[in-house]
Design a protein around this motif. Sequence first.
Motif, PDB file in Angstrom:
ATOM      1  N   VAL A 135       1.166  -0.964   0.200  1.00  0.00           N
ATOM      2  CA  VAL A 135       0.142   0.002  -0.016  1.00  0.00           C
ATOM      3  C   VAL A 135       0.814   1.197   0.108  1.00  0.00           C
ATOM      4  O   VAL A 135       0.855   2.375  -0.503  1.00  0.00           O
ATOM      5  CB  VAL A 135      -1.333   0.065   0.641  1.00  0.00           C
ATOM      6  N   ALA A 136       2.479   1.350   1.282  1.00  0.00           N
ATOM      7  CA  ALA A 136       2.744   2.606   0.961  1.00  0.00           C
ATOM      8  C   ALA A 136       3.352   2.782  -0.173  1.00  0.00           C
ATOM      9  O   ALA A 136       3.462   3.617  -0.715  1.00  0.00           O
ATOM     10  CB  ALA A 136       3.822   2.575   2.176  1.00  0.00           C
ATOM     11  N   GLU A 137       4.001   1.593  -0.859  1.00  0.00           N
ATOM     12  CA  GLU A 137       4.579   1.792  -2.138  1.00  0.00           C
ATOM     13  C   GLU A 137       3.488   2.017  -3.511  1.00  0.00           C
ATOM     14  O   GLU A 137       4.376   2.820  -4.187  1.00  0.00           O
ATOM     15  CB  GLU A 137       5.300   0.094  -2.920  1.00  0.00           C
ATOM     16  N   ALA A 138       2.594   1.753  -3.250  1.00  0.00           N
ATOM     17  CA  ALA A 138       1.720   2.002  -4.438  1.00  0.00           C
ATOM     18  C   ALA A 138       0.790   3.449  -3.996  1.00  0.00           C
ATOM     19  O   ALA A 138       1.595   4.076  -5.144  1.00  0.00           O
ATOM     20  CB  ALA A 138       0.236   1.337  -4.649  1.00  0.00           C
ATOM     21  N   GLU A 139       0.572   3.971  -3.227  1.00  0.00           N
ATOM     22  CA  GLU A 139       0.838   5.384  -2.860  1.00  0.00           C
ATOM     23  C   GLU A 139       2.256   6.607  -2.836  1.00  0.00           C
ATOM     24  O   GLU A 139       2.202   6.853  -4.119  1.00  0.00           O
ATOM     25  CB  GLU A 139       0.499   5.319  -1.162  1.00  0.00           C
ATOM     26  N   ALA A 140       2.833   5.783  -2.389  1.00  0.00           N
ATOM     27  CA  ALA A 140       4.681   6.999  -3.174  1.00  0.00           C
ATOM     28  C   ALA A 140       4.620   6.965  -5.028  1.00  0.00           C
ATOM     29  O   ALA A 140       4.772   7.526  -5.112  1.00  0.00           O
ATOM     30  CB  ALA A 140       5.560   6.421  -2.962  1.00  0.00           C
ATOM     31  N   ALA A 141       4.540   5.690  -5.487  1.00  0.00           N
ATOM     32  CA  ALA A 141       4.174   6.316  -6.957  1.00  0.00           C
ATOM     33  C   ALA A 141       2.956   7.237  -7.814  1.00  0.00           C
ATOM     34  O   ALA A 141       3.418   7.157  -8.399  1.00  0.00           O
ATOM     35  CB  ALA A 141       4.497   4.404  -7.440  1.00  0.00           C
ATOM     36  N   GLY A 142       2.192   6.477  -6.467  1.00  0.00           N
ATOM     37  CA  GLY A 142       1.124   7.520  -6.869  1.00  0.00           C
ATOM     38  C   GLY A 142       1.164   9.001  -6.970  1.00  0.00           C
ATOM     39  O   GLY A 142       1.390   9.938  -8.455  1.00  0.00           O
ATOM     40  N   ARG A 143       1.860   9.600  -5.830  1.00  0.00           N
ATOM     41  CA  ARG A 143       1.670  11.091  -5.829  1.00  0.00           C
ATOM     42  C   ARG A 143       2.844  11.656  -6.790  1.00  0.00           C
ATOM     43  O   ARG A 143       3.218  12.035  -6.858  1.00  0.00           O
ATOM     44  CB  ARG A 143       2.744  10.932  -4.192  1.00  0.00           C
ATOM     45  N   TRP A 144       3.736  10.374  -6.605  1.00  0.00           N
ATOM     46  CA  TRP A 144       5.316  10.811  -7.897  1.00  0.00           C
ATOM     47  C   TRP A 144       4.656  10.637  -9.240  1.00  0.00           C
ATOM     48  O   TRP A 144       5.681  11.857  -9.640  1.00  0.00           O
ATOM     49  CB  TRP A 144       6.340   9.567  -7.971  1.00  0.00           C
ATOM     50  N   LEU A 145       4.350   9.745  -9.853  1.00  0.00           N
ATOM     51  CA  LEU A 145       3.624  10.183 -11.025  1.00  0.00           C
ATOM     52  C   LEU A 145       2.975  11.107 -10.980  1.00  0.00           C
ATOM     53  O   LEU A 145       3.894  11.831 -12.534  1.00  0.00           O
ATOM     54  CB  LEU A 145       2.791   8.809 -11.406  1.00  0.00           C
ATOM     55  N   LEU A 146       1.989  11.840  -9.827  1.00  0.00           N
ATOM     56  CA  LEU A 146       1.302  12.516 -10.591  1.00  0.00           C
ATOM     57  C   LEU A 146       1.692  13.077 -10.648  1.00  0.00           C
ATOM     58  O   LEU A 146       1.653  14.670 -11.559  1.00  0.00           O
ATOM     59  CB  LEU A 146       0.027  12.803  -9.396  1.00  0.00           C
ATOM     60  N   THR A 147       2.871  14.040 -10.421  1.00  0.00           N
ATOM     61  CA  THR A 147       3.835  14.968  -9.917  1.00  0.00           C
ATOM     62  C   THR A 147       4.309  15.229 -11.490  1.00  0.00           C
ATOM     63  O   THR A 147       4.667  16.195 -11.756  1.00  0.00           O
ATOM     64  CB  THR A 147       4.863  15.374  -8.891  1.00  0.00           C
ATOM     65  N   ALA A 148       5.210  14.392 -11.012  1.00  0.00           N
ATOM     66  CA  ALA A 148       6.017  13.987 -12.854  1.00  0.00           C
ATOM     67  C   ALA A 148       5.013  14.386 -14.287  1.00  0.00           C
ATOM     68  O   ALA A 148       5.680  14.875 -14.891  1.00  0.00           O
ATOM     69  CB  ALA A 148       6.968  12.506 -12.896  1.00  0.00           C
ATOM     70  N   VAL A 149       3.965  13.099 -14.456  1.00  0.00           N
ATOM     71  CA  VAL A 149       3.693  13.458 -15.376  1.00  0.00           C
ATOM     72  C   VAL A 149       3.079  15.178 -15.308  1.00  0.00           C
ATOM     73  O   VAL A 149       3.188  15.477 -16.967  1.00  0.00           O
ATOM     74  CB  VAL A 149       2.334  11.974 -15.575  1.00  0.00           C
ATOM     75  N   THR A 150       2.276  15.814 -14.515  1.00  0.00           N
ATOM     76  CA  THR A 150       2.178  17.034 -14.508  1.00  0.00           C
ATOM     77  C   THR A 150       3.049  18.061 -15.097  1.00  0.00           C
ATOM     78  O   THR A 150       3.193  18.465 -16.087  1.00  0.00           O
ATOM     79  CB  THR A 150       1.593  17.393 -13.258  1.00  0.00           C
ATOM     80  N   GLN A 151       4.381  17.411 -14.144  1.00  0.00           N
ATOM     81  CA  GLN A 151       5.328  18.655 -15.102  1.00  0.00           C
ATOM     82  C   GLN A 151       6.118  18.599 -16.287  1.00  0.00           C
ATOM     83  O   GLN A 151       7.006  19.006 -16.896  1.00  0.00           O
ATOM     84  CB  GLN A 151       6.358  18.266 -13.956  1.00  0.00           C
TER      85      GLN A 151
END
Length: 172
Positions: A135-151
């Motif tokens: 759960v922690a890895e999935a949530e962290a990946a989601g946060r990272w991807l949201l920022t990386a893809v947005t930028q």
Amino acid sequence: MPQLVQVNYTKYDGTLHWNLRMRRLGEDEHGVWLGLPGGSVMRKGHGPDVPLAVAHVILFPRGAWWTAAFNAAPRETEVYCDITTPPEWVSPDEVTMVDLDLDVVRKRKDGDTRLVDQDEFAEHQVRFGYPADVVAEAEAAGRWLLTAVTQGARPFGGERHRWLDMVDGAPS
């Protein structure tokens, strides 16, 4: 003849989810890139073929908890990232990972980028008993991807064009 790779996404209980055969395009610092021309097919589980209208490429990063599909125009969704366990290369011609429900998508028209399927993620945490570290890895990946893809950070900037250009019939 191009090398074909069997791509198998499963669910946490081991059931087959999305699966398809893709052509190996190459590797770079971001991972392994596979591609398919428009008119190809994929399957959900053992269901019927699902046609793919446009060309796309998928990046399988090394050791990261996601995969990223980049769709050719005119597909509405330009980038579609699946939060997964790290892709595992069973052999040079087969890769598998567990789909952990969360996705990050970027729309082509306006660049709108969102984290989606949080409801499915919450439901499956209970149904499949995801361990706390998953759960922690999935949530962290989601946060990272949201920022990386947005930028539009690498590899979510223009890198996809090089790979899409290798796929027949793929205007990027």
